[in-house]
Design a protein around this motif. Sequence first.
Motif, PDB file in Angstrom:
ATOM      1  N   LEU A 161       0.825  -1.203   0.000  1.00  0.00           N
ATOM      2  CA  LEU A 161       0.000   0.000   0.000  1.00  0.00           C
ATOM      3  C   LEU A 161       0.863   1.259   0.000  1.00  0.00           C
ATOM      4  N   PHE A 162       1.888   1.285   0.855  1.00  0.00           N
ATOM      5  CA  PHE A 162       2.777   2.449   0.863  1.00  0.00           C
ATOM      6  C   PHE A 162       4.122   2.082   1.445  1.00  0.00           C
ATOM      7  N   SER A 163       5.097   2.948   1.165  1.00  0.00           N
ATOM      8  CA  SER A 163       6.421   2.853   1.773  1.00  0.00           C
ATOM      9  C   SER A 163       7.004   4.251   1.810  1.00  0.00           C
ATOM     10  N   GLY A 164       7.913   4.460   2.738  1.00  0.00           N
ATOM     11  CA  GLY A 164       8.583   5.753   2.795  1.00  0.00           C
ATOM     12  C   GLY A 164       9.597   5.799   3.911  1.00  0.00           C
ATOM     13  N   PRO A 165      10.561   6.718   3.778  1.00  0.00           N
ATOM     14  CA  PRO A 165      11.587   6.838   4.814  1.00  0.00           C
ATOM     15  C   PRO A 165      11.037   7.484   6.074  1.00  0.00           C
ATOM     16  N   LYS A 166      11.633   7.113   7.207  1.00  0.00           N
ATOM     17  CA  LYS A 166      11.298   7.764   8.467  1.00  0.00           C
ATOM     18  C   LYS A 166      11.845   9.192   8.426  1.00  0.00           C
ATOM     19  N   ALA A 167      11.146  10.107   9.072  1.00  0.00           N
ATOM     20  CA  ALA A 167      11.505  11.521   9.025  1.00  0.00           C
ATOM     21  C   ALA A 167      12.799  11.839   9.774  1.00  0.00           C
ATOM     22  N   GLN A 168      13.089  11.138  10.858  1.00  0.00           N
ATOM     23  CA  GLN A 168      14.197  11.541  11.720  1.00  0.00           C
ATOM     24  C   GLN A 168      15.424  10.637  11.679  1.00  0.00           C
ATOM     25  N   THR A 169      15.270   9.371  11.311  1.00  0.00           N
ATOM     26  CA  THR A 169      16.402   8.452  11.375  1.00  0.00           C
ATOM     27  C   THR A 169      16.438   7.570  10.142  1.00  0.00           C
ATOM     28  N   GLY A 170      17.558   6.886   9.933  1.00  0.00           N
ATOM     29  CA  GLY A 170      17.672   5.975   8.810  1.00  0.00           C
ATOM     30  C   GLY A 170      16.719   4.808   8.937  1.00  0.00           C
ATOM     31  N   GLY A 171      16.050   4.504   7.865  1.00  0.00           N
ATOM     32  CA  GLY A 171      15.086   3.415   7.848  1.00  0.00           C
ATOM     33  C   GLY A 171      13.781   3.887   7.265  1.00  0.00           C
ATOM     34  N   GLY A 172      12.777   3.036   7.306  1.00  0.00           N
ATOM     35  CA  GLY A 172      11.504   3.416   6.716  1.00  0.00           C
ATOM     36  C   GLY A 172      10.360   2.565   7.205  1.00  0.00           C
ATOM     37  N   ILE A 173       9.188   2.845   6.632  1.00  0.00           N
ATOM     38  CA  ILE A 173       7.958   2.158   6.972  1.00  0.00           C
ATOM     39  C   ILE A 173       7.345   1.594   5.695  1.00  0.00           C
ATOM     40  N   ILE A 174       6.802   0.381   5.790  1.00  0.00           N
ATOM     41  CA  ILE A 174       6.116  -0.283   4.677  1.00  0.00           C
ATOM     42  C   ILE A 174       4.803  -0.837   5.221  1.00  0.00           C
ATOM     43  N   LEU A 175       3.752  -0.734   4.441  1.00  0.00           N
ATOM     44  CA  LEU A 175       2.492  -1.399   4.764  1.00  0.00           C
ATOM     45  C   LEU A 175       2.193  -2.343   3.614  1.00  0.00           C
ATOM     46  N   MET A 176       2.059  -3.632   3.940  1.00  0.00           N
ATOM     47  CA  MET A 176       1.848  -4.628   2.896  1.00  0.00           C
ATOM     48  C   MET A 176       0.914  -5.724   3.366  1.00  0.00           C
ATOM     49  N   LYS A 177       0.427  -6.489   2.395  1.00  0.00           N
ATOM     50  CA  LYS A 177      -0.377  -7.662   2.713  1.00  0.00           C
ATOM     51  C   LYS A 177       0.291  -8.875   2.088  1.00  0.00           C
ATOM     52  N   ALA A 178       0.061 -10.033   2.737  1.00  0.00           N
ATOM     53  CA  ALA A 178       0.675 -11.281   2.281  1.00  0.00           C
ATOM     54  C   ALA A 178      -0.133 -12.441   2.828  1.00  0.00           C
ATOM     55  N   GLY A 179       0.130 -13.608   2.302  1.00  0.00           N
ATOM     56  CA  GLY A 179      -0.557 -14.802   2.758  1.00  0.00           C
ATOM     57  C   GLY A 179      -0.097 -15.282   4.115  1.00  0.00           C
ATOM     58  N   SER A 180       1.144 -14.914   4.508  1.00  0.00           N
ATOM     59  CA  SER A 180       1.680 -15.390   5.781  1.00  0.00           C
ATOM     60  C   SER A 180       2.872 -14.541   6.194  1.00  0.00           C
ATOM     61  N   MET A 181       3.237 -14.654   7.460  1.00  0.00           N
ATOM     62  CA  MET A 181       4.442 -13.997   7.972  1.00  0.00           C
ATOM     63  C   MET A 181       5.674 -14.518   7.241  1.00  0.00           C
ATOM     64  N   GLU A 182       5.679 -15.781   6.885  1.00  0.00           N
ATOM     65  CA  GLU A 182       6.820 -16.365   6.181  1.00  0.00           C
ATOM     66  C   GLU A 182       7.041 -15.687   4.834  1.00  0.00           C
ATOM     67  N   GLU A 183       5.954 -15.349   4.125  1.00  0.00           N
ATOM     68  CA  GLU A 183       6.087 -14.636   2.842  1.00  0.00           C
ATOM     69  C   GLU A 183       6.736 -13.271   3.053  1.00  0.00           C
ATOM     70  N   VAL A 184       6.324 -12.580   4.090  1.00  0.00           N
ATOM     71  CA  VAL A 184       6.887 -11.269   4.398  1.00  0.00           C
ATOM     72  C   VAL A 184       8.369 -11.411   4.725  1.00  0.00           C
ATOM     73  N   GLU A 185       8.709 -12.374   5.562  1.00  0.00           N
ATOM     74  CA  GLU A 185      10.102 -12.568   5.953  1.00  0.00           C
ATOM     75  C   GLU A 185      10.980 -12.897   4.757  1.00  0.00           C
TER      76      GLU A 185
END
Length: 101
Positions: free
Chosen positions: A42-66
């Motif tokens: 659905l979305f992704s983007g960098p965090k405003a203050q530190t290195g890294g980011g946020i992602i919102l996604m859907k998947a069939g299982s935690m294993e798929e995400v990993e």
Amino acid sequence: MHYFMIEGTFYGPVPVSPEELENVIKEHIAYLQRGFNEGWMLFSGPKAQTGGGIILMKAGSMEEVEQFLADDPLKKSGVQEYHVVEFRFHDGQPEVKSWFS
């Protein structure tokens, strides 16, 4: 379908040069594009203050995400770690509700 909020955080210190980091970030953005093209991110983007980011996604299982995250260029290069939270959709703005169905 399962829904996931993912927070990426850069390791400190970042284990690559600034030039390498710029290239890895470009590869990471290209890698994420698959999720947008296929409709499961659905979305992704960098965090405003530190290195890294946020992602919102859907998947069939935690294993798929990993597995998806394990192949991410930022993860493979040792730049970023991930914290994954599975959640249940309750409600949202009309513009995004269809993504959760």
